[in-house]
Each structure stands twice: as C-alpha cells, then as structure tokens.
Design a protein around this motif. Structure first.
Motif, PDB file in Angstrom:
ATOM      1  N   MET A   1       0.844  -1.183   0.000  1.00 39.86           N
ATOM      2  CA  MET A   1       0.000   0.000   0.000  1.00 39.86           C
ATOM      3  C   MET A   1       0.880   1.234   0.000  1.00 39.86           C
ATOM      4  SD  MET A   1      -2.596   1.351   2.885  1.00 39.86           S
ATOM      5  CE  MET A   1      -3.353   2.922   2.670  1.00 39.86           C
ATOM      6  N   THR A   2       0.463   2.227  -0.698  1.00 37.19           N
ATOM      7  CA  THR A   2       1.143   3.514  -0.692  1.00 37.19           C
ATOM      8  C   THR A   2       0.303   4.499   0.101  1.00 37.19           C
ATOM      9  OG1 THR A   2       2.149   3.117  -2.841  1.00 37.19           O
ATOM     10  CG2 THR A   2       1.971   5.402  -2.137  1.00 37.19           C
ATOM     11  N   ILE A   3       0.937   5.184   1.050  1.00 36.39           N
ATOM     12  CA  ILE A   3       0.266   6.243   1.804  1.00 36.39           C
ATOM     13  C   ILE A   3       0.774   7.543   1.211  1.00 36.39           C
ATOM     14  CG2 ILE A   3      -0.072   7.288   4.065  1.00 36.39           C
ATOM     15  CD1 ILE A   3       0.763   4.600   5.287  1.00 36.39           C
ATOM     16  N   ASN A   4      -0.102   8.320   0.606  1.00 34.71           N
ATOM     17  CA  ASN A   4       0.356   9.580   0.034  1.00 34.71           C
ATOM     18  C   ASN A   4      -0.557  10.723   0.457  1.00 34.71           C
ATOM     19  OD1 ASN A   4      -1.837   9.795  -1.833  1.00 34.71           O
ATOM     20  ND2 ASN A   4      -0.795   8.356  -3.167  1.00 34.71           N
ATOM     21  N   ALA A  68       1.038  -7.867  10.505  1.00 40.57           N
ATOM     22  CA  ALA A  68       2.408  -7.773  11.010  1.00 40.57           C
ATOM     23  C   ALA A  68       3.397  -7.597   9.861  1.00 40.57           C
ATOM     24  CB  ALA A  68       2.750  -9.024  11.801  1.00 40.57           C
ATOM     25  N   ASN A  69       4.367  -6.732  10.074  1.00 38.99           N
ATOM     26  CA  ASN A  69       5.459  -6.498   9.112  1.00 38.99           C
ATOM     27  C   ASN A  69       4.991  -6.132   7.711  1.00 38.99           C
ATOM     28  OD1 ASN A  69       7.473  -7.004  11.036  1.00 38.99           O
ATOM     29  ND2 ASN A  69       7.230  -9.190  10.743  1.00 38.99           N
ATOM     30  N   LYS A  70       3.897  -5.423   7.617  1.00 37.10           N
ATOM     31  CA  LYS A  70       3.383  -4.944   6.324  1.00 37.10           C
ATOM     32  C   LYS A  70       4.185  -3.709   5.927  1.00 37.10           C
ATOM     33  CE  LYS A  70       0.259  -4.253   3.065  1.00 37.10           C
ATOM     34  NZ  LYS A  70       0.324  -4.989   1.839  1.00 37.10           N
ATOM     35  N   THR A  71       5.024  -3.835   4.907  1.00 33.56           N
ATOM     36  CA  THR A  71       5.840  -2.712   4.450  1.00 33.56           C
ATOM     37  C   THR A  71       5.039  -1.888   3.449  1.00 33.56           C
ATOM     38  OG1 THR A  71       7.867  -3.981   4.756  1.00 33.56           O
ATOM     39  CG2 THR A  71       8.005  -2.040   3.354  1.00 33.56           C
ATOM     40  N   SER A  83      10.124   3.785   2.987  1.00 35.01           N
ATOM     41  CA  SER A  83       9.520   2.483   3.246  1.00 35.01           C
ATOM     42  C   SER A  83       9.250   2.433   4.745  1.00 35.01           C
ATOM     43  CB  SER A  83      10.469   1.355   2.845  1.00 35.01           C
ATOM     44  OG  SER A  83      10.629   1.328   1.459  1.00 35.01           O
ATOM     45  N   VAL A  84       8.009   2.137   5.121  1.00 31.99           N
ATOM     46  CA  VAL A  84       7.619   2.204   6.526  1.00 31.99           C
ATOM     47  C   VAL A  84       6.779   0.990   6.926  1.00 31.99           C
ATOM     48  CG1 VAL A  84       7.655   4.732   6.615  1.00 31.99           C
ATOM     49  CG2 VAL A  84       5.532   3.558   6.021  1.00 31.99           C
ATOM     50  N   HIS A 121      14.411  -0.688   6.064  1.00 32.82           N
ATOM     51  CA  HIS A 121      15.313  -0.810   4.914  1.00 32.82           C
ATOM     52  C   HIS A 121      14.513  -1.236   3.692  1.00 32.82           C
ATOM     53  CE1 HIS A 121      19.032  -1.332   2.794  1.00 32.82           C
ATOM     54  NE2 HIS A 121      18.723  -2.589   2.498  1.00 32.82           N
ATOM     55  N   SER A 122      14.677  -0.555   2.589  1.00 33.69           N
ATOM     56  CA  SER A 122      13.868  -0.808   1.415  1.00 33.69           C
ATOM     57  C   SER A 122      14.495  -1.830   0.462  1.00 33.69           C
ATOM     58  CB  SER A 122      13.603   0.491   0.653  1.00 33.69           C
ATOM     59  OG  SER A 122      14.840   1.062   0.241  1.00 33.69           O
ATOM     60  N   GLY A 123      15.699  -2.266   0.722  1.00 35.02           N
ATOM     61  CA  GLY A 123      16.361  -3.160  -0.209  1.00 35.02           C
ATOM     62  C   GLY A 123      16.228  -4.545   0.223  1.00 35.02           C
TER      63      GLY A 123
END
Length: 123
Positions: A1-4, A68-71, A83-84, A121-123
């Motif tokens: 999901m993107t939060i914008n 849980a751990n949904k990036t 990335s959050v 970390h996004s990678g």
C-alpha cells in the motif's frame, strides 16, 4: 500500500522525528543522533487543525495496522518517499478521534488521525 498526501492530506500535517534514546542503566542514558537510513520513527498528526480523514479511511487503516510487518511506501508532499511499517513500540500505531462526536457515526464522518510509523530498509 502507498500512503500519500492525496489519501490523507499530508500536506498540512506535522512530520516529527524523534531521537533514539537507549537506557543502559537507571542513571545513564546513551543518546544517538545522526542520519539513519532506517529505524527512524515518523509521527504524522494534524494536531487538531489538519489530518482529517473519513471514518471509512480510519477503518481501513486500523485493518491494515493489524497485519504484522506490512511494508508500505510513505510519500510526503515534497515527493520524498520512505519504506515504513506501523510503529507499535510507542503506543497504538493508529489513533483516531471524531471531529464532531456522534453516537452513530457514518463512514463519511470526519476523524482526527495520528499515524505512528517506523522507517525500514527498502532493499
């Protein structure tokens, strides 16, 4: 999901970052400051003046926060992206309060929203 900012109107929100404090002994605190690539808390809050969202958005965010751990990708109005994940270490990751209290709120009623996120970390 993107939060914008289109979803939750982040353009008027206050974005706070907090220093990392590690308590090693009751009489001693180690405070770290500097550029972190990840692990940095981000709190999005309208402080009562902005950050209003519909009850439907609140319900969707509560449901999303249970995973849980949904990036997710957070996009700020200045186009910076992070990335959050939801930060559960400093209280509830999603807090909402009715702008105008109703006994039986509709999905379109407005709520004040606070989101607690943690960069990962996004990678």
């Amino acid at each position: 999901m993107t939060i914008n900012h289109d979803d939750v109107k982040l353009s008027k929100w206050k974005c706070e970052t907090i220093r990392s404090r590690i308590k090693t002994r009751p009489w001693f605190s180690l405070i770290q400051e500097g550029q972190l690539s990840h692990g940095r808390p981000i709190i999005l809050s309208g402080n009562g003046e902005a950050g209003w969202v519909s009850r439907l958005t609140v319900k969707n965010l509560f449901a999303l926060s249970k995973a849980a751990n949904k990036t997710m990708t957070l996009t700020l109005p200045d186009s910076r992206q992070f990335s959050v994940i939801f930060d559960r270490s400093n209280g509830a990751p999603v807090e909402a309060k009715q702008v105008l209290p109703f006994a039986y709120p509709a999905d379109s009623d407005q709520y004040l929203l606070t989101l607690r996120l943690l960069t990962v970390h996004s990678g």
